[in-house]
Scaffold this motif. Structure first.
Motif, PDB file in Angstrom:
ATOM      1  N   HIS A   8       7.930  -2.234  -8.037  1.00 21.22           N
ATOM      2  CA  HIS A   8       8.213  -0.857  -7.673  1.00 21.22           C
ATOM      3  C   HIS A   8       7.716   0.138  -8.719  1.00 21.22           C
ATOM      4  N   VAL A   9       6.748  -0.233  -9.503  1.00 23.36           N
ATOM      5  CA  VAL A   9       6.301   0.609 -10.607  1.00 23.36           C
ATOM      6  C   VAL A   9       5.584   1.866 -10.116  1.00 23.36           C
ATOM      7  N   GLY A  10       4.653   1.723  -9.188  1.00 22.84           N
ATOM      8  CA  GLY A  10       3.831   2.851  -8.772  1.00 22.84           C
ATOM      9  C   GLY A  10       4.276   3.512  -7.484  1.00 22.84           C
ATOM     10  N   GLY A  11       5.481   3.321  -7.049  1.00 21.70           N
ATOM     11  CA  GLY A  11       5.925   3.869  -5.774  1.00 21.70           C
ATOM     12  C   GLY A  11       5.616   2.888  -4.651  1.00 21.70           C
ATOM     13  N   PRO A  12       5.765   3.325  -3.420  1.00 19.40           N
ATOM     14  CA  PRO A  12       5.535   2.409  -2.301  1.00 19.40           C
ATOM     15  C   PRO A  12       4.061   2.001  -2.205  1.00 19.40           C
ATOM     16  N   ASP A  13       3.858   0.748  -1.906  1.00 25.18           N
ATOM     17  CA  ASP A  13       2.512   0.205  -1.757  1.00 25.18           C
ATOM     18  C   ASP A  13       1.913   0.722  -0.452  1.00 25.18           C
ATOM     19  N   PRO A  14       0.752   1.381  -0.500  1.00 28.65           N
ATOM     20  CA  PRO A  14       0.149   1.920   0.733  1.00 28.65           C
ATOM     21  C   PRO A  14      -0.133   0.842   1.783  1.00 28.65           C
ATOM     22  N   ARG A  15      -0.456  -0.358   1.339  1.00 29.13           N
ATOM     23  CA  ARG A  15      -0.694  -1.445   2.297  1.00 29.13           C
ATOM     24  C   ARG A  15       0.590  -1.815   3.025  1.00 29.13           C
ATOM     25  N   MET A  16       1.704  -1.796   2.283  1.00 33.75           N
ATOM     26  CA  MET A  16       2.993  -2.123   2.885  1.00 33.75           C
ATOM     27  C   MET A  16       3.394  -1.046   3.890  1.00 33.75           C
ATOM     28  N   VAL A  17       3.150   0.217   3.544  1.00 35.50           N
ATOM     29  CA  VAL A  17       3.468   1.325   4.448  1.00 35.50           C
ATOM     30  C   VAL A  17       2.626   1.222   5.718  1.00 35.50           C
TER      31      VAL A  17
END
Length: 66
Positions: A8-17
């Motif tokens: 969770h370091v850089g915020g939500p993962d764009p791939r996951m979203v």
């Protein structure tokens, strides 16, 4: 350190979203298909003649398994 371990370091993962949005759309599509099939099934069940043949159009056919 716990955040780094959980990713969770850089915020939500764009791939996951993107994957979540794709899956949510797939669920909506499947729910719509379910309603359509239930309506079609109800119409067939209430047909007055039990031996009635309902012709299927080209758009009603299911795709062949590959």
């Amino acid at each position: 350190m716990a955040k780094a371990l959980l990713g969770h370091v850089g915020g939500p993962d764009p791939r996951m979203v993107a994957e979540m949005r794709r899956l949510q759309q797939r669920v909506r599509d499947l729910e719509a298909e379910l309603v359509r099939l239930q309506t079609e099934n109800d119409a067939l069940a209430t047909a007055s003649d039990g031996d009635a043949v309902v012709p299927l159009g080209v758009s009603d056919r299911e795709p062949a398994l590959t």
